[in-house]
Design a protein around this motif. Structure first.
Motif, mmCIF file in Angstrom:
data_model
loop_
_atom_site.group_PDB
_atom_site.id
_atom_site.type_symbol
_atom_site.label_atom_id
_atom_site.label_comp_id
_atom_site.label_asym_id
_atom_site.label_seq_id
_atom_site.Cartn_x
_atom_site.Cartn_y
_atom_site.Cartn_z
ATOM 1 N N GLY A 261 0.830 -1.187 0.000
ATOM 2 C CA GLY A 261 0.000 0.000 0.000
ATOM 3 C C GLY A 261 0.870 1.244 0.000
ATOM 4 O O GLY A 261 2.049 1.191 0.347
ATOM 5 N N MET A 262 0.298 2.363 -0.378
ATOM 6 C CA MET A 262 1.038 3.624 -0.424
ATOM 7 C C MET A 262 1.131 4.251 0.964
ATOM 8 O O MET A 262 0.150 4.278 1.707
ATOM 9 C CB MET A 262 0.348 4.623 -1.342
ATOM 10 N N ASP A 263 2.321 4.763 1.287
ATOM 11 C CA ASP A 263 2.463 5.513 2.535
ATOM 12 C C ASP A 263 2.180 6.990 2.267
ATOM 13 O O ASP A 263 1.772 7.367 1.170
ATOM 14 C CB ASP A 263 3.839 5.282 3.178
ATOM 15 N N HIS A 264 2.403 7.835 3.253
ATOM 16 C CA HIS A 264 2.091 9.261 3.109
ATOM 17 C C HIS A 264 3.003 9.976 2.107
ATOM 18 O O HIS A 264 2.715 11.088 1.696
ATOM 19 C CB HIS A 264 2.143 9.960 4.476
ATOM 20 N N ASN A 265 4.112 9.320 1.696
ATOM 21 C CA ASN A 265 5.008 9.889 0.678
ATOM 22 C C ASN A 265 4.755 9.305 -0.706
ATOM 23 O O ASN A 265 5.568 9.471 -1.607
ATOM 24 C CB ASN A 265 6.472 9.643 1.064
ATOM 25 N N ASP A 266 3.625 8.606 -0.872
ATOM 26 C CA ASP A 266 3.264 7.947 -2.128
ATOM 27 C C ASP A 266 4.307 6.924 -2.568
ATOM 28 O O ASP A 266 4.626 6.803 -3.747
ATOM 29 C CB ASP A 266 3.017 8.973 -3.247
ATOM 30 N N VAL A 267 4.836 6.193 -1.590
ATOM 31 C CA VAL A 267 5.789 5.115 -1.839
ATOM 32 C C VAL A 267 5.133 3.822 -1.385
ATOM 33 O O VAL A 267 4.538 3.766 -0.305
ATOM 34 C CB VAL A 267 7.105 5.349 -1.058
ATOM 35 N N TYR A 268 5.221 2.766 -2.220
ATOM 36 C CA TYR A 268 4.643 1.490 -1.824
ATOM 37 C C TYR A 268 5.460 0.847 -0.714
ATOM 38 O O TYR A 268 6.682 0.758 -0.801
ATOM 39 C CB TYR A 268 4.560 0.529 -3.017
ATOM 40 N N VAL A 269 4.761 0.424 0.343
ATOM 41 C CA VAL A 269 5.372 -0.290 1.464
ATOM 42 C C VAL A 269 4.546 -1.555 1.713
ATOM 43 O O VAL A 269 3.346 -1.597 1.431
ATOM 44 C CB VAL A 269 5.427 0.569 2.746
ATOM 45 N N GLN A 270 5.215 -2.569 2.243
ATOM 46 C CA GLN A 270 4.507 -3.806 2.556
ATOM 47 C C GLN A 270 3.631 -3.582 3.771
ATOM 48 O O GLN A 270 4.101 -3.166 4.824
ATOM 49 C CB GLN A 270 5.497 -4.931 2.815
ATOM 50 N N ILE A 271 2.329 -3.875 3.630
ATOM 51 C CA ILE A 271 1.390 -3.671 4.735
ATOM 52 C C ILE A 271 0.847 -4.988 5.278
ATOM 53 O O ILE A 271 0.093 -4.997 6.241
ATOM 54 C CB ILE A 271 0.233 -2.731 4.330
ATOM 55 N N GLY A 272 1.221 -6.086 4.654
ATOM 56 C CA GLY A 272 0.762 -7.384 5.135
ATOM 57 C C GLY A 272 1.270 -8.496 4.247
ATOM 58 O O GLY A 272 1.878 -8.257 3.198
ATOM 59 N N ARG A 273 1.002 -9.729 4.717
ATOM 60 C CA ARG A 273 1.303 -10.903 3.904
ATOM 61 C C ARG A 273 0.452 -12.055 4.414
ATOM 62 O O ARG A 273 0.062 -12.089 5.579
ATOM 63 C CB ARG A 273 2.776 -11.249 3.932
ATOM 64 N N GLY A 274 0.152 -12.966 3.528
ATOM 65 C CA GLY A 274 -0.671 -14.094 3.930
ATOM 66 C C GLY A 274 -1.160 -14.871 2.729
ATOM 67 O O GLY A 274 -0.557 -14.829 1.650
ATOM 68 N N PHE A 275 -2.283 -15.546 2.924
ATOM 69 C CA PHE A 275 -2.819 -16.456 1.926
ATOM 70 C C PHE A 275 -4.216 -16.014 1.508
ATOM 71 O O PHE A 275 -5.031 -15.649 2.364
ATOM 72 C CB PHE A 275 -2.846 -17.878 2.490
ATOM 73 N N ILE A 276 -4.478 -16.057 0.225
ATOM 74 C CA ILE A 276 -5.768 -15.604 -0.305
ATOM 75 C C ILE A 276 -6.854 -16.603 0.068
ATOM 76 O O ILE A 276 -6.729 -17.793 -0.211
ATOM 77 C CB ILE A 276 -5.710 -15.426 -1.831
ATOM 78 N N GLU A 277 -7.906 -16.109 0.714
ATOM 79 C CA GLU A 277 -9.070 -16.936 1.024
ATOM 80 C C GLU A 277 -10.183 -16.714 0.014
ATOM 81 O O GLU A 277 -10.840 -17.657 -0.403
ATOM 82 C CB GLU A 277 -9.588 -16.644 2.429
ATOM 83 N N LYS A 278 -10.398 -15.453 -0.359
ATOM 84 C CA LYS A 278 -11.433 -15.091 -1.341
ATOM 85 C C LYS A 278 -10.988 -13.832 -2.060
ATOM 86 O O LYS A 278 -10.196 -13.054 -1.530
ATOM 87 C CB LYS A 278 -12.774 -14.789 -0.662
#
Length: 83
Positions: free
Chosen positions: A28-45
């Motif tokens: 997701g984008m942070d306040h500086n419009d830079v992509y940062v990792q906000i999570g990780r896991g497995f797709i359920e739906k």
């Protein structure tokens, strides 16, 4: 997106990751419009608007907007890189 990952843009790519239970990284984008990792896991739906992810860290589920977030998986070459 970070080096060593492949962006999941199409439904078929999300479907394959969900079916194979491949760990997905959420960006997701942070306040500086830079992509940062906000999570990780497995797709359920997933649908055309959202992706439901079960966290690989604590088994909680979160729903992420496909419009606001990017999803990626590690590529094989990234796993071979020395750390």
């Amino acid at each position: 997106m970070i080096y060593g990952t492949k962006l999941l843009e199409m439904d078929i790519e999300l479907f394959a990751a969900a079916l194979s239970q491949t760990e997905v990284y959420i960006w997701g984008m942070d306040h500086n419009d830079v992509y940062v990792q906000i999570g990780r896991g497995f797709i359920e739906k997933y649908n055309q608007d959202q992706v439901k992810i079960r966290s690989s860290l604590n088994s909680c589920t979160m729903i992420y907007s496909r419009e606001k977030c990017e999803f990626s998986v590690k590529t094989e070459s990234a796993e071979e890189q020395p750390k």
